[in-house]
Design a protein around this motif. Structure first.
Motif, PDB file in Angstrom:
ATOM      1  N   MET A   1      -0.890  -7.581  12.477  1.00  0.00           N
ATOM      2  CA  MET A   1      -0.364  -6.405  11.827  1.00  0.00           C
ATOM      3  C   MET A   1       0.899  -6.796  11.068  1.00  0.00           C
ATOM      4  O   MET A   1       1.691  -7.599  11.542  1.00  0.00           O
ATOM      5  N   ALA A   2       1.067  -6.204   9.896  1.00  0.00           N
ATOM      6  CA  ALA A   2       2.266  -6.418   9.089  1.00  0.00           C
ATOM      7  C   ALA A   2       2.702  -5.085   8.501  1.00  0.00           C
ATOM      8  O   ALA A   2       1.879  -4.210   8.243  1.00  0.00           O
ATOM      9  N   ILE A   3       3.986  -4.933   8.317  1.00  0.00           N
ATOM     10  CA  ILE A   3       4.524  -3.732   7.691  1.00  0.00           C
ATOM     11  C   ILE A   3       5.127  -4.147   6.356  1.00  0.00           C
ATOM     12  O   ILE A   3       5.919  -5.090   6.297  1.00  0.00           O
ATOM     13  N   ILE A   4       4.742  -3.441   5.291  1.00  0.00           N
ATOM     14  CA  ILE A   4       5.253  -3.719   3.958  1.00  0.00           C
ATOM     15  C   ILE A   4       6.041  -2.507   3.482  1.00  0.00           C
ATOM     16  O   ILE A   4       5.536  -1.387   3.524  1.00  0.00           O
ATOM     17  N   ALA A   5       7.264  -2.722   3.045  1.00  0.00           N
ATOM     18  CA  ALA A   5       8.069  -1.656   2.433  1.00  0.00           C
ATOM     19  C   ALA A   5       8.101  -1.947   0.936  1.00  0.00           C
ATOM     20  O   ALA A   5       8.625  -2.970   0.515  1.00  0.00           O
ATOM     21  N   GLU A   6       7.522  -1.067   0.162  1.00  0.00           N
ATOM     22  CA  GLU A   6       7.367  -1.322  -1.273  1.00  0.00           C
ATOM     23  C   GLU A   6       7.457  -0.010  -2.032  1.00  0.00           C
ATOM     24  O   GLU A   6       6.844   0.984  -1.632  1.00  0.00           O
ATOM     25  N   GLN A   7       8.216   0.017  -3.120  1.00  0.00           N
ATOM     26  CA  GLN A   7       8.318   1.222  -3.934  1.00  0.00           C
ATOM     27  C   GLN A   7       7.156   1.346  -4.903  1.00  0.00           C
ATOM     28  O   GLN A   7       6.855   2.442  -5.359  1.00  0.00           O
ATOM     29  N   ASN A   8       6.485   0.250  -5.222  1.00  0.00           N
ATOM     30  CA  ASN A   8       5.340   0.301  -6.118  1.00  0.00           C
ATOM     31  C   ASN A   8       4.097   0.600  -5.282  1.00  0.00           C
ATOM     32  O   ASN A   8       3.490  -0.283  -4.688  1.00  0.00           O
ATOM     33  N   ALA A   9       3.730   1.871  -5.234  1.00  0.00           N
ATOM     34  CA  ALA A   9       2.625   2.309  -4.381  1.00  0.00           C
ATOM     35  C   ALA A   9       1.312   1.631  -4.750  1.00  0.00           C
ATOM     36  O   ALA A   9       0.532   1.274  -3.867  1.00  0.00           O
ATOM     37  N   THR A  10       1.059   1.442  -6.023  1.00  0.00           N
ATOM     38  CA  THR A  10      -0.189   0.820  -6.464  1.00  0.00           C
ATOM     39  C   THR A  10      -0.330  -0.572  -5.854  1.00  0.00           C
ATOM     40  O   THR A  10      -1.389  -0.916  -5.334  1.00  0.00           O
ATOM     41  N   THR A  11       0.725  -1.343  -5.892  1.00  0.00           N
ATOM     42  CA  THR A  11       0.700  -2.698  -5.342  1.00  0.00           C
ATOM     43  C   THR A  11       0.484  -2.669  -3.828  1.00  0.00           C
ATOM     44  O   THR A  11      -0.358  -3.392  -3.301  1.00  0.00           O
ATOM     45  N   ALA A  12       1.224  -1.832  -3.132  1.00  0.00           N
ATOM     46  CA  ALA A  12       1.127  -1.774  -1.676  1.00  0.00           C
ATOM     47  C   ALA A  12      -0.246  -1.292  -1.222  1.00  0.00           C
ATOM     48  O   ALA A  12      -0.810  -1.809  -0.249  1.00  0.00           O
ATOM     49  N   LEU A  13      -0.803  -0.315  -1.924  1.00  0.00           N
ATOM     50  CA  LEU A  13      -2.087   0.259  -1.504  1.00  0.00           C
ATOM     51  C   LEU A  13      -3.268  -0.683  -1.738  1.00  0.00           C
ATOM     52  O   LEU A  13      -4.333  -0.483  -1.169  1.00  0.00           O
ATOM     53  N   GLU A  14      -3.075  -1.714  -2.548  1.00  0.00           N
ATOM     54  CA  GLU A  14      -4.137  -2.706  -2.762  1.00  0.00           C
ATOM     55  C   GLU A  14      -4.450  -3.477  -1.491  1.00  0.00           C
ATOM     56  O   GLU A  14      -5.569  -3.954  -1.313  1.00  0.00           O
ATOM     57  N   VAL A  15      -3.478  -3.601  -0.592  1.00  0.00           N
ATOM     58  CA  VAL A  15      -3.674  -4.394   0.628  1.00  0.00           C
ATOM     59  C   VAL A  15      -3.517  -3.578   1.912  1.00  0.00           C
ATOM     60  O   VAL A  15      -3.742  -4.094   3.003  1.00  0.00           O
ATOM     61  N   ALA A  16      -3.135  -2.322   1.792  1.00  0.00           N
ATOM     62  CA  ALA A  16      -2.816  -1.510   2.976  1.00  0.00           C
ATOM     63  C   ALA A  16      -4.042  -0.842   3.582  1.00  0.00           C
ATOM     64  O   ALA A  16      -4.967  -0.457   2.874  1.00  0.00           O
ATOM     65  N   ASP A  17      -4.029  -0.703   4.898  1.00  0.00           N
ATOM     66  CA  ASP A  17      -5.015   0.104   5.623  1.00  0.00           C
ATOM     67  C   ASP A  17      -4.467   1.515   5.851  1.00  0.00           C
ATOM     68  O   ASP A  17      -5.202   2.487   5.805  1.00  0.00           O
ATOM     69  N   ARG A  18      -3.167   1.597   6.122  1.00  0.00           N
ATOM     70  CA  ARG A  18      -2.499   2.875   6.372  1.00  0.00           C
ATOM     71  C   ARG A  18      -1.324   2.985   5.408  1.00  0.00           C
ATOM     72  O   ARG A  18      -0.808   1.977   4.938  1.00  0.00           O
TER      73      ARG A  18
END
Length: 47
Positions: A1-18
């Motif tokens: 599990m990893a937590i990503i804090a990112e303001q660019n939602a498009t970038t973060a959602l490419e790899v996120a499950d939640r």
């Protein structure tokens, strides 16, 4: 599990499950990344 804090939602959602949308330190939305809506993002970003 990893937590990503990112303001660019498009970038973060490419790899996120939640996804969690934060606004001023408050969790506005917590959902599966694929279910996150533009309205939920706008509410969190207050735009």
């Amino acid at each position: 599990m990893a937590i990503i804090a990112e303001q660019n939602a498009t970038t973060a959602l490419e790899v996120a499950d939640r996804a969690m949308v934060l606004s001023l330190g408050e969790a506005m939305t917590i959902t599966d990344a694929e279910d996150l809506t533009t309205d939920q993002l706008r509410k969190g970003y207050k735009i």
